[in-house]
Design a protein around this motif. Structure first.
Motif, short mmCIF file in Angstrom:
data_model
loop_
_atom_site.label_atom_id
_atom_site.label_comp_id
_atom_site.label_asym_id
_atom_site.label_seq_id
_atom_site.Cartn_x
_atom_site.Cartn_y
_atom_site.Cartn_z
N CYS A 1 -96.03 9.15 26.51
CA CYS A 1 -95.90 7.70 26.52
C CYS A 1 -94.49 7.30 26.09
CB CYS A 1 -96.95 7.05 25.63
SG CYS A 1 -96.85 7.50 23.89
N GLY A 2 -94.13 6.06 26.40
CA GLY A 2 -92.84 5.54 25.97
C GLY A 2 -91.81 5.52 27.07
N SER A 3 -90.59 5.85 26.69
CA SER A 3 -89.42 5.75 27.56
C SER A 3 -89.62 6.46 28.89
CB SER A 3 -88.22 6.34 26.83
OG SER A 3 -87.23 6.75 27.72
N SER A 4 -88.93 5.95 29.93
CA SER A 4 -89.03 6.54 31.27
C SER A 4 -88.16 7.78 31.43
CB SER A 4 -88.60 5.50 32.30
OG SER A 4 -87.21 5.26 32.17
N ARG A 5 -87.47 8.19 30.36
CA ARG A 5 -86.47 9.26 30.49
C ARG A 5 -87.07 10.53 31.09
NH1 ARG A 5 -85.85 9.37 23.96
NH2 ARG A 5 -85.51 7.20 24.48
N PHE B 1 -102.37 11.57 30.54
CA PHE B 1 -100.91 11.45 30.50
C PHE B 1 -100.52 9.99 30.70
CE2 PHE B 1 -101.70 15.78 31.82
CZ PHE B 1 -100.79 16.50 31.04
N ALA B 2 -99.36 9.62 30.11
CA ALA B 2 -98.82 8.29 30.37
C ALA B 2 -98.30 8.26 31.81
CB ALA B 2 -97.71 7.97 29.40
N ARG B 3 -98.33 7.05 32.40
CA ARG B 3 -98.08 6.90 33.82
C ARG B 3 -96.70 7.40 34.27
NH1 ARG B 3 -95.46 3.30 36.85
NH2 ARG B 3 -94.63 2.33 34.98
N ILE B 4 -95.64 6.95 33.59
CA ILE B 4 -94.29 7.30 34.07
C ILE B 4 -94.05 8.80 33.90
CG2 ILE B 4 -91.82 6.84 33.86
CD1 ILE B 4 -92.51 4.09 32.68
N PHE C 1 -96.20 11.18 33.95
CA PHE C 1 -96.98 11.92 34.95
C PHE C 1 -96.19 12.04 36.25
CE2 PHE C 1 -100.15 12.34 38.32
CZ PHE C 1 -100.93 13.38 37.83
N ARG C 2 -95.69 10.90 36.70
CA ARG C 2 -94.95 10.88 37.96
C ARG C 2 -93.64 11.67 37.83
NH1 ARG C 2 -95.11 5.68 42.05
NH2 ARG C 2 -93.28 6.26 43.22
N ASN C 3 -92.97 11.53 36.69
CA ASN C 3 -91.71 12.26 36.47
C ASN C 3 -91.93 13.77 36.50
OD1 ASN C 3 -90.31 9.89 36.17
ND2 ASN C 3 -90.11 10.03 33.95
N THR D 1 -80.24 6.77 31.32
CA THR D 1 -80.93 7.40 32.44
C THR D 1 -80.06 7.49 33.69
OG1 THR D 1 -81.77 5.25 33.16
CG2 THR D 1 -83.19 6.53 31.69
N SER E 1 -88.34 2.12 31.06
CA SER E 1 -89.76 1.74 31.03
C SER E 1 -89.98 0.24 30.84
CB SER E 1 -90.48 2.51 29.93
OG SER E 1 -89.89 2.24 28.69
N MET F 1 -89.52 3.63 36.14
CA MET F 1 -89.74 4.94 36.75
C MET F 1 -88.72 5.92 36.20
SD MET F 1 -90.18 3.89 40.71
CE MET F 1 -91.81 3.74 41.40
N THR G 1 -103.47 2.31 30.74
CA THR G 1 -102.72 3.29 31.52
C THR G 1 -103.04 3.13 33.01
OG1 THR G 1 -102.65 4.84 29.70
CG2 THR G 1 -102.34 5.78 31.88
N TYR G 2 -101.96 3.05 33.81
CA TYR G 2 -102.03 2.88 35.28
C TYR G 2 -102.45 1.49 35.73
CZ TYR G 2 -101.17 7.75 36.31
OH TYR G 2 -100.57 8.96 36.43
N ARG H 1 -90.71 -0.62 20.15
CA ARG H 1 -91.17 0.74 19.87
C ARG H 1 -90.89 1.13 18.43
NH1 ARG H 1 -89.71 3.04 25.55
NH2 ARG H 1 -91.71 2.47 26.48
N PHE I 1 -91.74 4.50 17.44
CA PHE I 1 -92.03 5.94 17.44
C PHE I 1 -91.19 6.64 16.38
CE2 PHE I 1 -92.54 5.48 22.32
CZ PHE I 1 -93.77 4.87 22.13
#
Lengths: 164, 416
Positions: free
Chosen positions: A63-67, A87-90, A92-94, B37, B119, B134, B187-188, B379, B381
């Protein structure tokens, strides 16, 4: 494809900041990212991880950042796959996009501890806990994603499947 | 079939009848990266061997560490600038501000498809865009092809009624919601906000809510495009981009969550997950050494106004450092004109340039071992603010300003 390795188990909500802190995100060289993988949650991870090892975690892994540095760091640390309850969405895809296999199985996570040895058959989604002699089946990937995985990731898929 | 906002936008843009669960391919109206990124994305983009599909809708934001704190990041910034020059795309450099704020101010339109390698791209859902974060590979491919694929998300409808009481705002609401459904509760899914409180909610507060949708795991946090959206666009000189967008009556929702805004109180998210939420009053006595007001969540003019109102003619606690980062050049300029900056610096605050500042631990306020920061960011974290031995609490600008005065977490209703 068969994978085999020792388990390193973590809890819920393992976020991408602990997988690879922002202070290392100016590094894009995977081998160098691997040196700091999981640093803020488990300082010894890099010392103890061996090629083929498997990360097992509870819900919401990544989860969290898209990095994308996060799955890259895990893959470059030679972890063969990550098994989690979800898994968090981003992330998973990454992970799919860079060719790091992920498996979702609540039962496998519940019945596995750090130090167990797992054998994973990716094509069948089968997870065998050799230490405890138990077998689990993970959720299959959607067809669309299998094509990206088979091409070796999204960038390769795009290069092979589109014309300029 | 009656459609949710997400189904409606994805249907229009894909030219198909898009329903939850379908996979659609849609053109991208805006694709962007930022300085953490961006370099990875650009290397991957170059690997595709393609041209940039749409240079005038491709943006490089240099905002996460500005001005650069070290040689490596300076080299990254240089790499990004060279790319923008070579490919003739848009670039936003030092001093302009945080990508999501600038997207909301200058670029996002209702019904747009917006993807960013960050994100918190979900922020633009406040103006009725389908906007999501993404990874670098996906953005590299969006750069190259000018399109991307989505699985059409199921939607949770969040129905907000009633009026916030004094010193409670949309930050408290979104923290409350995340606490209620959990860090992976959506999620999703798409979070779609509606109800009589939403139809009156100013854009600044909508942006705060949409920004944090991802902290519940959501793909988008989306608002209807209505009169408030129209006014926001007109104020930015983009009134011609307005189009009204609402979900259809009878649209199918996976879940409906009702929230009475009038029953909410100031909330705080405790270390080290965003869903670890409690009312501020229950945390009184928790000492803090730093307060950070800013970010894509709460760095807008309205947030500066809230902080200034509380800190006017006050001095921050001697054991506290107050860092303020306006989210954009425009916010900073307006906050100077309105006198907010003068109030904040005279109260003992430190103003840093528009940008992400202390939020992600790269510079401008990295915490020491054992320290705690109360931040208006999104955040908390472990290690987020640059030190895994430190703690981060999240709250509204009002709670942050009140706590800066007392040196401990404080319910802002207690400060006169």
């Amino acid at each position: 494809m068969m994978l085999k390795g020792t388990v390193h188990k973590y809890g819920v909500n393992v976020d991408t900041d602990v997988i690879i802190p922002a202070r290392y995100c100016n590094v894009s060289e995977p081998a160098e990212l691997a040196l700091h993988c999981m640093e803020d949650i488990d300082i010894d991870f890099v010392k103890k991880v061996k090629p083929g090892d498997i990360i097992v975690a509870d819900t919401n892994f990544g989860c969290g950042s898209s990095r994308e540095h996060a799955p890259l760091a895990i893959k470059a640390a030679k972890v063969s796959c990550v098994i989690a309850k979800s898994f968090a969405r981003i992330f998973f895809r990454n992970a799919i996009n860079i060719g790091l296999p992920l498996l979702e199985s609540e039962d496998a996570v519940n019945s596995t501890d750090s130090g167990d040895v797992l054998e994973v058959d990716l094509s069948k989604g089968e997870i065998k806990n050799l230490t405890r002699n138990k077998t689990f089946i993970a959720k299959p990937y959607p067809d669309f994603m299998m094509k990206i995985i088979e091409a070796g990731g999204l960038v390769d898929y795009t290069r092979k499947n589109t014309v300029n | 079939m009656a459609k949710t906002l997400s189904e409606k936008i994805l249907s229009i843009r894909s030219g198909s009848d898009a329903n939850a669960g379908d996979i659609v391919i849609v053109p991208v109206d805006l694709a962007f990266v930022q300085d953490t990124t961006g370099p990875l994305t650009i290397r991957q983009f170059k690997e595709t061997g393609k041209k940039l599909a749409n240079p005038s809708h491709t943006v490089i934001f240099i905002d996460h560490a500005v001005p650069s704190p070290n040689r490596q990041l300076s080299n990254d910034h240089q790499f990004l600038r060279n790319f923008a020059r070579e490919y003739n795309c848009l670039i936003s450099d030092y001093g302009n501000g945080v990508c999501h704020q600038l997207v909301a101010e200058l670029l996002a339109n209702p019904g747009d498809i917006i993807v960013g390698a960050d994100s918190h791209t979900v922020t633009a859902g406040a103006v009725g865009a389908f906007a999501t974060g993404m990874g670098s590979s996906d953005i590299a491919v969006a750069f190259a092809l000018g399109k991307t694929w989505f699985r059409v998300p199921e939607t949770f409808k969040i129905e907000i009624t009633g009026k916030f009481s004094e010193k409670v705002d949309s930050k408290d609401l979104i923290l409350y919601l995340i606490g209620r459904i959990g860090a992976d509760g959506a999620t999703y899914k798409a979070l779609e906000f509606s109800g009589d409180a939403v139809s009156k909610m100013p854009m600044s507060q909508r942006l705060t809510i949409a920004n944090m949708a991802v902290e519940a795991g959501a793909k988008v946090g989306i608002f209807p495009s209505d009169n408030i959206t129209r006014k926001h666009l007109e104020k930015q000189g983009r009134g011609d981009k307005f189009k009204e967008l609402h979900a259809d009556d009878g649209a199918k929702y996976e879940k409906i969550i009702k929230i009475d805004a009038s029953a909410l109180e100031p909330m705080v998210s405790m270390p080290h997950t965003v869903d670890n939420v409690a009312p501020a009053r229950t945390l009184e006595g928790t000492k803090i050494q730093q307060v950070f007001i800013g970010t894509c969540t709460n760095g807008r003019l309205e947030d500066m106004a809230i902080a200034a109102r509380i800190l006017k003619d006050k001095t921050i606690h001697p054991n506290v450092r107050l860092i303020v980062a306006p989210a954009s050049r425009n916010v900073l300029s307006m906050a100077i004109k309105k006198g907010y900056i003068d109030i904040l610096i005279n109260a003992g605050g430190t103003i840093v340039p528009p940008g992400c500042a202390a939020c992600l631990g790269l510079h401008q306020g990295v915490l020491a071992d054992g320290e705690s920061c109360l931040s208006t960011a999104n955040r908390n974290f472990k290690g987020r603010m640059g030190n895994p031995e430190a703690s981060v609490y999240l709250a509204s600008p009002a709670t942050a300003a009140a706590s800066a005065i007392t040196g401990e977490i404080t319910d802002p209703r207690k400060v006169k």
